[in-house]
Design a protein around this motif. Structure first.
Motif, short mmCIF file in Angstrom:
data_model
loop_
_atom_site.label_atom_id
_atom_site.label_comp_id
_atom_site.label_asym_id
_atom_site.label_seq_id
_atom_site.Cartn_x
_atom_site.Cartn_y
_atom_site.Cartn_z
N VAL A 10 -0.97 -0.43 -4.26
CA VAL A 10 -2.30 0.16 -4.15
C VAL A 10 -2.12 1.54 -3.53
CG1 VAL A 10 -4.56 -0.02 -3.04
CG2 VAL A 10 -3.40 -2.08 -3.84
N GLU A 11 -2.66 2.55 -4.20
CA GLU A 11 -2.58 3.92 -3.69
C GLU A 11 -3.80 4.18 -2.81
OE1 GLU A 11 -2.40 5.87 -7.47
OE2 GLU A 11 -0.21 5.90 -7.44
N SER A 12 -3.59 4.24 -1.51
CA SER A 12 -4.72 4.38 -0.58
C SER A 12 -5.26 5.81 -0.54
CB SER A 12 -4.31 3.94 0.82
OG SER A 12 -3.31 4.79 1.33
N ASP A 67 0.73 5.12 0.85
CA ASP A 67 -0.18 5.99 1.61
C ASP A 67 0.28 7.44 1.65
OD1 ASP A 67 2.01 5.64 3.20
OD2 ASP A 67 0.93 4.82 4.90
N GLU A 106 0.85 -1.19 0.00
CA GLU A 106 0.00 0.00 0.00
C GLU A 106 0.88 1.24 0.00
OE1 GLU A 106 -3.18 2.31 2.87
OE2 GLU A 106 -2.16 0.54 3.59
N THR A 160 -8.45 2.37 -6.23
CA THR A 160 -7.59 1.52 -5.42
C THR A 160 -7.24 0.20 -6.12
OG1 THR A 160 -9.52 0.63 -4.29
CG2 THR A 160 -8.38 2.48 -3.23
#
Length: 94
Positions: free
Chosen positions: A53-55, A17, A15, A60
């Motif tokens: 995954v770009e939160s 963030d 992820e 997403t």
């Protein structure tokens, strides 16, 4: 247990963030994820994909490592070009 997990992994997902830092700016993103990828490949004997995954985004969907790196490098090059163009348009007195 860890060896079994690594042997049965087809994909490593990390992820992201932060909108302020890129994929190559934070060690956790490239070193730790890369280490897990290599360990999984060694244990399983096959290629393991890496996705991020770009939160901070509404989208997403996992993105492929190559796709993210290509976008990050292209963005960095554009910033340098824009900065150089802006600087060269100024008259600098020394």
């Amino acid at each position: 247990m860890l060896n079994w997990l690594l042997q049965t992994s087809d994909r490593i997902v990390q992820e992201i963030d932060s909108v302020e830092y890129g994929l190559t700016d934070i060690q956790e993103y490239y070193a730790n994820t890369g280490g897990l990828k290599k360990a999984a490949e060694k244990q399983s004997g096959r290629k393991v994909t890496t996705s991020f995954v770009e939160s901070f985004s509404k989208d997403t969907a996992p993105r492929n490592l190559d796709e993210l790196l290509r976008m990050e490098y292209r963005t960095a090059m554009l910033r340098i070009r824009l900065w150089a163009k802006k600087i060269s348009s100024r008259k600098i007195l020394i």
